[in-house]
Design a protein around this motif. Structure first.
Motif, PDB file in Angstrom:
ATOM      1  N   ALA A  31      35.997  27.606  49.129  1.00 40.77           N
ATOM      2  CA  ALA A  31      36.822  28.689  48.579  1.00 40.77           C
ATOM      3  C   ALA A  31      38.236  28.681  49.168  1.00 40.77           C
ATOM      4  O   ALA A  31      39.189  29.128  48.525  1.00 40.77           O
ATOM      5  N   ALA A  32      38.359  28.159  50.401  1.00 35.62           N
ATOM      6  CA  ALA A  32      39.674  28.158  51.062  1.00 35.62           C
ATOM      7  C   ALA A  32      40.532  26.964  50.649  1.00 35.62           C
ATOM      8  O   ALA A  32      41.705  26.894  51.032  1.00 35.62           O
ATOM      9  N   MET A  33      39.962  26.031  49.859  1.00 35.19           N
ATOM     10  CA  MET A  33      40.762  24.864  49.448  1.00 35.19           C
ATOM     11  C   MET A  33      41.853  25.309  48.470  1.00 35.19           C
ATOM     12  O   MET A  33      41.625  26.167  47.625  1.00 35.19           O
ATOM     13  N   PRO A  34      43.039  24.694  48.556  1.00 37.07           N
ATOM     14  CA  PRO A  34      44.186  25.195  47.778  1.00 37.07           C
ATOM     15  C   PRO A  34      43.997  25.145  46.255  1.00 37.07           C
ATOM     16  O   PRO A  34      44.450  26.046  45.573  1.00 37.07           O
ATOM     17  N   ASP A  35      43.321  24.137  45.721  1.00 32.60           N
ATOM     18  CA  ASP A  35      43.206  24.059  44.264  1.00 32.60           C
ATOM     19  C   ASP A  35      41.864  24.532  43.729  1.00 32.60           C
ATOM     20  O   ASP A  35      41.469  24.184  42.611  1.00 32.60           O
ATOM     21  N   ALA A  36      41.153  25.326  44.523  1.00 28.65           N
ATOM     22  CA  ALA A  36      39.817  25.760  44.106  1.00 28.65           C
ATOM     23  C   ALA A  36      39.829  27.187  43.564  1.00 28.65           C
ATOM     24  O   ALA A  36      40.607  28.034  44.012  1.00 28.65           O
ATOM     25  N   ILE A  37      38.975  27.404  42.570  1.00 30.38           N
ATOM     26  CA  ILE A  37      38.628  28.774  42.176  1.00 30.38           C
ATOM     27  C   ILE A  37      37.141  28.905  42.469  1.00 30.38           C
ATOM     28  O   ILE A  37      36.327  28.162  41.914  1.00 30.38           O
ATOM     29  N   PHE A  38      36.789  29.798  43.395  1.00 31.24           N
ATOM     30  CA  PHE A  38      35.390  29.932  43.790  1.00 31.24           C
ATOM     31  C   PHE A  38      34.798  31.157  43.111  1.00 31.24           C
ATOM     32  O   PHE A  38      35.262  32.276  43.286  1.00 31.24           O
ATOM     33  N   CYS A  39      33.757  30.943  42.287  1.00 29.18           N
ATOM     34  CA  CYS A  39      33.129  32.042  41.539  1.00 29.18           C
ATOM     35  C   CYS A  39      31.748  32.334  42.114  1.00 29.18           C
ATOM     36  O   CYS A  39      30.993  31.415  42.437  1.00 29.18           O
ATOM     37  N   SER A  40      31.426  33.624  42.193  1.00 33.62           N
ATOM     38  CA  SER A  40      30.155  34.005  42.811  1.00 33.62           C
ATOM     39  C   SER A  40      29.694  35.345  42.262  1.00 33.62           C
ATOM     40  O   SER A  40      30.488  36.146  41.787  1.00 33.62           O
ATOM     41  N   PHE A  41      28.373  35.595  42.346  1.00 29.38           N
ATOM     42  CA  PHE A  41      27.884  36.954  42.143  1.00 29.38           C
ATOM     43  C   PHE A  41      28.472  37.806  43.269  1.00 29.38           C
ATOM     44  O   PHE A  41      28.647  37.328  44.397  1.00 29.38           O
ATOM     45  N   GLY A  42      28.735  39.078  42.970  1.00 32.16           N
ATOM     46  CA  GLY A  42      29.441  39.930  43.919  1.00 32.16           C
ATOM     47  C   GLY A  42      28.751  40.075  45.265  1.00 32.16           C
ATOM     48  O   GLY A  42      29.413  40.158  46.303  1.00 32.16           O
TER      49      GLY A  42
END
Lengths: 77, 364
Positions: B79-90
């Protein structure tokens, strides 16, 4: 996490893996995949989890809980 | 709302409670497997309706709770990578890794998004071709069809910027792990109804046969749980051990066959580590070779450090049904939902978090 909510199918569109229903939960409408319930029809209730319908609610079985204790009493006599 | 409110009827609940009192003659310890059931039991005060002979213990069925710290750390690193979008259940966002959680990655500028469905994460990938979109695929068998569908769609559409960080766990091996412990006290199970809508009831027959414990597939509303308990206690009192299905309005014996077909293509059984318990053989799912290109652990070189669980935390024993939350010295003191020490406090469905929310006065 494994919460699944019953809702009524009000509309169906698409086929196979893209088969999607508009599901009415109380007063809120949401889209959900119906890919795994190929026999689901408008008017059926389905259990929806994480945007995917995983089971169709059987109306007859749904009522059994209310007569069950009387049924058991009768059987055990 | 249909198929919800009817199953909260107080008069019918009282009738079931009376029926349970009538048939109970001996002490029995019964475990509800699913965190959703634990939540309902504590929220609706179901234990207060039961005779004192019945001891309910709460099972390991909260996938958020049992996701190992190493995987949470990997999620945080991705999630901390610059080109990432990290999606998750809340509910995964507050789960603590070794040093921080996903919420703090977001606060520091990381693109961490809460989605309702893994299919929404696929849509994020379609709309952001220049970004790597990763979905945190946690869950039990209930959630697996949605996750499998997302991966399968990405493969079908040749979406090269979508992958999943998988931490799937399976219920029957966890039940076996509980029953095979020398300290086991559980004499009957309420099995997780929604897991069974997908997988059916057949997986429990070998458990019932081997360990001679009743397994009643049970729903999530108060009446469901009371009826499931009635059926389980009746079996125990009569000396029977069978698989019974209380949740027949949603669960068929074979489960959901179209879903199982896709699950068989996308996932294979692997050993998994459970937070608070340790590794259980053949207790999880990983992606098959055919879908390995969509495995975030293959795509990104991120290591997950392992942190020892705090010694005062007894979450492992709570997950195995050997202790109750209030028996922990840290409960409600050094361990709270805001600062959880272990597995059963990290998610709202964990037994400790449910007790903290609804029964805090007991600990005070």
């Amino acid at each position: 996490m494994c919460l699944a909510i019953p809702g009524e199918i009000v509309e169906i569109a698409g086929e196979d893996l893209s088969r999607t229903g508009t599901i009415l939960f109380g007063t809120v409408k949401k889209q959900a995949s119906l890919a795994f319930i190929p026999d689901a029809a408008v008017g059926n209730y389905v259990l929806v989890h994480a945007g995917v319908a995983i089971s169709k609610v059987d109306e007859k079985e749904a009522r059994r809980i209310f007569g069950y204790l009387e049924e058991i009493d009768e059987i055990s006599g | 709302m249909k198929y919800l409110d009817e199953y909260r009827d107080p008069a019918a609940a009282r009738a079931y409670a009376a029926a349970i009192r009538k048939i109970t003659t001996k002490p029995w310890t019964i475990m509800e497997v699913c965190g959703g059931q634990t939540h309902a039991i504590v929220r609706f005060g179901i234990e207060d309706l039961l005779p004192e002979e019945i001891n309910l213990v709460h099972g390991p069925g909260c996938p958020v709770c049992v996701t190992p710290v190493e995987i949470v750390d990997k999620a945080i690193a991705i999630a901390a990578m610059p080109d990432a979008i990290f999606c998750s259940f809340g509910d995964m966002l507050r789960v603590p890794g070794t040093e921080k959680d996903l919420l703090s990655v977001r606060a520091a500028g990381g693109d961490v998004r809460i989605v309702y469905s893994p299919l929404d994460a696929v849509e994020v990938a379609r709309k952001n071709p220049g970004k790597q979109v990763v979905f945190f695929a946690v869950g039990f068998e209930t959630t697996a069809p949605a996750n499998a569908m997302a991966v399968h769609m990405a493969k079908t559409e040749n979406l090269k910027n979508f992958s999943v960080l998988v931490s799937h766990v399976l219920v029957p091996p966890a039940m076996e792990s509980i029953l095979s412990s020398p300290q086991n006290k559980v004499r009957g199970f309420l099995a997780a109804g929604h897991v069974c809508t997908v997988m059916g009831t057949a997986a429990y027959a070998p458990i019932v046969q081997k360990y001679k414990v009743p397994v009643v597939v049970t729903g999530f509303e108060p009446l469901d749980i009371l009826q499931g308990l009635y059926m389980c206690i009746r079996q125990l009192e009569e000396g029977r051990a069978e698989v019974e299905n209380q949740y027949s309005r949603a669960v068929r014996e074979d489960g959901n066959l179209p879903a199982q077909e896709l699950l068989g293509k996308v996932f294979r059984v692997i050993p998994r580590k459970w937070r608070g318990i340790g590794e259980i053989s053949e207790s999880g799912w990983g992606l098959t070779e055919a879908y390995a290109a969509f495995d975030a652990e293959n795509r990104f070189d991120v290591a997950g450090a392992s942190r020892a669980e705090p010694t005062e935390c007894i979450s492992g024993l709570v997950l195995l049904g050997q202790k109750k939350p209030a028996q922990c010295p840290a409960f409600g003191k050094t361990c709270t939902p805001e600062h959880p020490l272990g597995a059963t406090m990290v998610s709202g469905e964990g037994a400790c978090a449910a007790y903290y929310r609804y029964r805090k006065t007991e600990a005070a």
